[in-house]
Design a protein around this motif. Sequence first.
Motif, PDB file in Angstrom:
ATOM      1  N   MET A   1       8.605 -45.295  14.710  1.00 40.04           N
ATOM      2  CA  MET A   1       7.703 -45.127  15.857  1.00 40.04           C
ATOM      3  C   MET A   1       6.392 -44.460  15.449  1.00 40.04           C
ATOM      4  N   LYS A   2       6.513 -43.367  14.650  1.00 42.44           N
ATOM      5  CA  LYS A   2       5.286 -42.662  14.312  1.00 42.44           C
ATOM      6  C   LYS A   2       4.374 -43.492  13.423  1.00 42.44           C
ATOM      7  N   LYS A   3       4.977 -44.400  12.674  1.00 40.57           N
ATOM      8  CA  LYS A   3       4.155 -45.285  11.866  1.00 40.57           C
ATOM      9  C   LYS A   3       3.303 -46.159  12.783  1.00 40.57           C
ATOM     10  N   VAL A   5       2.390 -45.468  15.843  1.00 37.01           N
ATOM     11  CA  VAL A   5       1.373 -44.625  16.489  1.00 37.01           C
ATOM     12  C   VAL A   5       0.190 -44.425  15.550  1.00 37.01           C
ATOM     13  N   PHE A   6       0.493 -44.195  14.292  1.00 38.21           N
ATOM     14  CA  PHE A   6      -0.548 -43.955  13.304  1.00 38.21           C
ATOM     15  C   PHE A   6      -1.463 -45.180  13.168  1.00 38.21           C
TER      16      PHE A   6
ATOM     17  N   LEU B 233       7.206 -38.345  20.774  1.00 36.68           N
ATOM     18  CA  LEU B 233       7.911 -39.501  20.241  1.00 36.68           C
ATOM     19  C   LEU B 233       8.626 -39.151  18.928  1.00 36.68           C
ATOM     20  N   THR B 235       7.946 -37.036  16.853  1.00 38.62           N
ATOM     21  CA  THR B 235       7.059 -36.684  15.753  1.00 38.62           C
ATOM     22  C   THR B 235       6.351 -35.386  16.083  1.00 38.62           C
ATOM     23  N   MET B 274      -0.864 -35.478  13.037  1.00 32.89           N
ATOM     24  CA  MET B 274       0.586 -35.661  13.131  1.00 32.89           C
ATOM     25  C   MET B 274       1.153 -35.842  11.737  1.00 32.89           C
ATOM     26  N   ALA B 275       2.391 -35.423  11.618  1.00 35.27           N
ATOM     27  CA  ALA B 275       3.069 -35.527  10.330  1.00 35.27           C
ATOM     28  C   ALA B 275       3.675 -36.918  10.214  1.00 35.27           C
ATOM     29  N   LEU B 276       3.220 -37.640   9.223  1.00 36.43           N
ATOM     30  CA  LEU B 276       3.798 -38.956   8.975  1.00 36.43           C
ATOM     31  C   LEU B 276       5.054 -38.840   8.140  1.00 36.43           C
TER      32      LEU B 276
END
Lengths: 362, 324
Positions: A1-3, A5-6, B233, B235, B274-276
């Motif tokens: 998910m965070k990928k 978002v990035f 989410l 993160t 944010m921390a990837l």
Amino acid sequence: MKKNVFYVLILLFFTSCSSSGENDSFQSNPNNNDGNPSSDNTPNWLIPVSEVRDGGPGKDGIPSIDNPQFITASEANFINASDLVVGIVDGNEARAYPHQILDWHEIVNDDINGNAVTINYCPLTGTAFGWKSESNGVKTTFGVSGLLYNANLILYDRSTDSNWSQLRLECVNGELISQKPKLLNVVETTWDIWKTLYPNTKVLSLQTGFSRQYSVYPYGDYAVNNARFIFRPSILNNDLPNKERVYGIIDDNKSRAYQFSKFGTGKVIKDTFNNKNYVVAGNQSLIYAFELTGDYINLNFEYDFNSSEGVFFKDDEGNKWDVFGKAIAGPRKGETLTGAKSVVSYWFALAVFYPNPLIYQD
Amino acid sequence: MYPQRFIILIVLLLFLNVNAQTCCSGGIPLSNNIGLPNYEKGTLQVGLSYDYNNLNTLNEGSNTLNDNSRLRITHSVLLNTSYSITDHLSAEGLFTWVSQRRKITQFGNQNLDKTSGVGDAVILMKYNFNKVLGASSSFALGLGAKLPLGSSTKKNNQGITLNADLQPGSNAWDVIYWLSSSKNFDFRPSFTFSTRFTYRGTGTNNTYLENSTYKFGNEFQAFLGFSDEFLLLKTIVNTSISFKYRNAIKDKIDGFDLDNTGGDWVFLIPSFSMALSPNLSFSVKAELPLYSHVDGTQLTPTYRLTTGLLYRIKPRLKLGLINI
């Protein structure tokens, strides 16, 4: 998910940049500087290109006034009596262009009685000229190129994009290289002198179409600080203080300088320079010279400032002459003396463009 | 896996920069971007950022003039590295590549001047004092220099040297003083209050336009920030609001003040990171002017955007040193 978002954030960022006000439509403009010296498409200059300076604001960054508006002398309450103006007369039409506006715009493309006129003024050399708004015989307008040569304005014409050195009085780069502007007679003097001579003068209005603080001189103490340059000229001449305003007659690549202080409350002299005869009339605020040819050489002149009649000097024939050399009374009424190719300039500028000027001595 | 992703993202960023004629930067953001956080001895941090600075506002003093004909943009790519020599002492380097643009839209024409190339760099030595301001606090001092790596003699396509403002470098060494502090509080440990001050004493370019000298004005910047972390989410994200005060004195040519340079500014800086991964973070921030008072009449910042990645390599645990 965070990928995800990035990646969305990355996409949003670059999308925002791409709509941020810069587009590529101007890339086809051959005059744009792409930072690649090898793509030089107008390489020939009459002046050393290594001495041409980028002034900082960029081409048209100092905007010319192309639709000048005028007011009457009585309405021009923003000008102080000692403020300098550039004045021009065409028939019965007299117009004044205050320094405080020219300092911010440098060029006014005007129309006087159907004649296209470009008034140009360089604040860094203190030089003003009027010339016909023509390039190669075609009506045009001039703009501020953003370039300087020996601290002096380089104009460009909007027909051919050629660059014109103001004080050199020559096109120095571009299609019209080596062409000369067609000069018009202008004088530079104080507002009180000008409006006394021409009470019906029109005055360039502050309604220029541009938002500027005209009450502020944009160059600090530049005009009076003899040691200070923003762009240092190639040579300096120590015969006079750098920023002393002098009246210069120009002939070929030579010049003759007249100091305002030498004219005091009024004086007329006959002088010879570069094998030509001149009469130079003036006071501490206004000097103007005329070339004497034919039987004018035999006239003897005398200062006679008569504001109510517009008279500047007279002669021993009984003629009275105005500041532009027109006989307004006497047997030669209607005749006009030939104005000298001349300019009011900071000393350093006249001396660098026309080296080793001869300074008039009493 | 993560290093591979990092490399892909760097390539992506560089590719977008090289081809992004549409993105732009006036003034290389050196003072803005030094001061990476301090970590334990042996930690290496590498950051890659892109900065877009847009100046399209013409001010006279604090009054905005109705004239947007001048556009001044600086694109910068910033490579920031920091190595912790000890738990307290770290060395940091900031290296830049810049593209400067000046576009005038007037009388129906557009005129563009631009330069690009390696810009000046900064090296900074920092010393961190733990808990000087109490528990959960940090306080660090730094001393650095700006190295004149960038060209200051770039020419346009007619061979005319462009003025100092458009050059990637200044051809002058600057000294940089840096101070940073932060404090966390018991009522919400993730909430951080921080301050940062930088002062740049500028050097002089003694060969400006071959026969002059040029000195950019000394610069002072103060930052006051509030940040907090929370889960979004699944993160960890960090958001912050900072206020920046900047004062620059007038530039000097041949020792004389140059009019229409220098001034005072206050900016609002919202940022998000944010921390990837445990070692990789992504950040984006904007810089929006709240107040500008320039000397004379000059272009003043309209907005700035900065985004980047920061990769942190921690030292390996040395098990042999564990005292059993």
